[in-house]
Design an enzyme around this catalytic site. Structure first.
Site, PDB file in Angstrom:
ATOM      1  N   ASP A 116      -0.631  51.622  50.206  1.00 61.39           N
ATOM      2  CA  ASP A 116      -0.902  50.521  49.290  1.00 61.39           C
ATOM      3  C   ASP A 116       0.353  50.286  48.456  1.00 61.39           C
ATOM      4  O   ASP A 116       1.024  51.241  48.058  1.00 61.39           O
ATOM      5  CB  ASP A 116      -2.068  50.865  48.364  1.00 61.39           C
ATOM      6  CG  ASP A 116      -3.406  50.874  49.083  1.00 61.39           C
ATOM      7  OD1 ASP A 116      -3.564  50.133  50.068  1.00 61.39           O
ATOM      8  OD2 ASP A 116      -4.307  51.608  48.639  1.00 61.39           O
TER       9      ASP A 116
ATOM     10  N   ASP B 189      -6.217  44.933  52.898  1.00 66.41           N
ATOM     11  CA  ASP B 189      -7.321  44.884  51.936  1.00 66.41           C
ATOM     12  C   ASP B 189      -7.681  43.437  51.591  1.00 66.41           C
ATOM     13  O   ASP B 189      -8.861  43.087  51.466  1.00 66.41           O
ATOM     14  CB  ASP B 189      -6.953  45.631  50.659  1.00 66.41           C
ATOM     15  CG  ASP B 189      -6.694  47.107  50.888  1.00 66.41           C
ATOM     16  OD1 ASP B 189      -7.204  47.665  51.870  1.00 66.41           O
ATOM     17  OD2 ASP B 189      -5.960  47.701  50.062  1.00 66.41           O
TER      18      ASP B 189
END
EC number: 3.4.23.36
Length: 155
Positions: free
Chosen positions: A116, A135
């Site tokens: 991330d 995401d």
């Protein structure tokens, strides 16, 4: 079905390319933070071993494989659901969700965690969480499915 597979492949490629460019190309893995347009956009390195917002991270190694299996099972269900619905926009939305899920599965297989790096804050709200393009695709694909899919037993 071509729309589903096209969307899934496009999202998977964009996700993996963005992770490679930022995490390795810009060396975020060692730099940890890059201010792009603070506070609106920062690259902040995060390795998510759990699910959304790091829930269940730090669990035993078996959790990695359980999360991979769960993601693949959800992908299979979404594909079946979208095929039954048949609308072009539903197939594209399902493809976005599947491509995002597979992007995160690739990370779990390669690194044991999901990379991330996107961090966005605005208007006095300081967001402590990082996310990735996969995401975004999972969220938007799921939201579009909720909005566009036909209710069960509807022609």
């Amino acid at each position: 079905m071509r729309g589903l597979w096209s969307a899934a492949l496009l999202v998977l490629i964009l996700d993996q390319a963005s992770k490679w460019a930022v995490v390795w190309g810009l060396n975020l893995k060692d730099r940890l933070v890059i201010d792009v347009a603070p506070p609106y956009l920062r690259f902040v390195m995060g390795w998510n071993e759990g699910i959304n917002f790091g829930l269940f991270s730090g669990a035993p190694g078996a959790a990695r494989w359980i999360l991979i299996a769960l993601a693949l099972a959800i992908c299979a269900w979404v594909i079946r659901f979208a095929r039954a619905d048949g609308q072009r926009r539903v197939l594209w939305a399902a493809g976005a969700l599947v491509g995002g899920a597979l992007g995160n599965v690739v990370d779990r297989l390669r690194f044991g965690a999901v990379a991330d790096f996107l961090n966005m804050s605005c208007c006095g709200i300081n967001n402590p969480f990082a996310f990735n393009l996969a995401d975004v695709a999972v969220f938007t694909g799921a939201a579009a499915l909720v909005l566009w899919a036909r209710p069960a037993n509807t022609p």
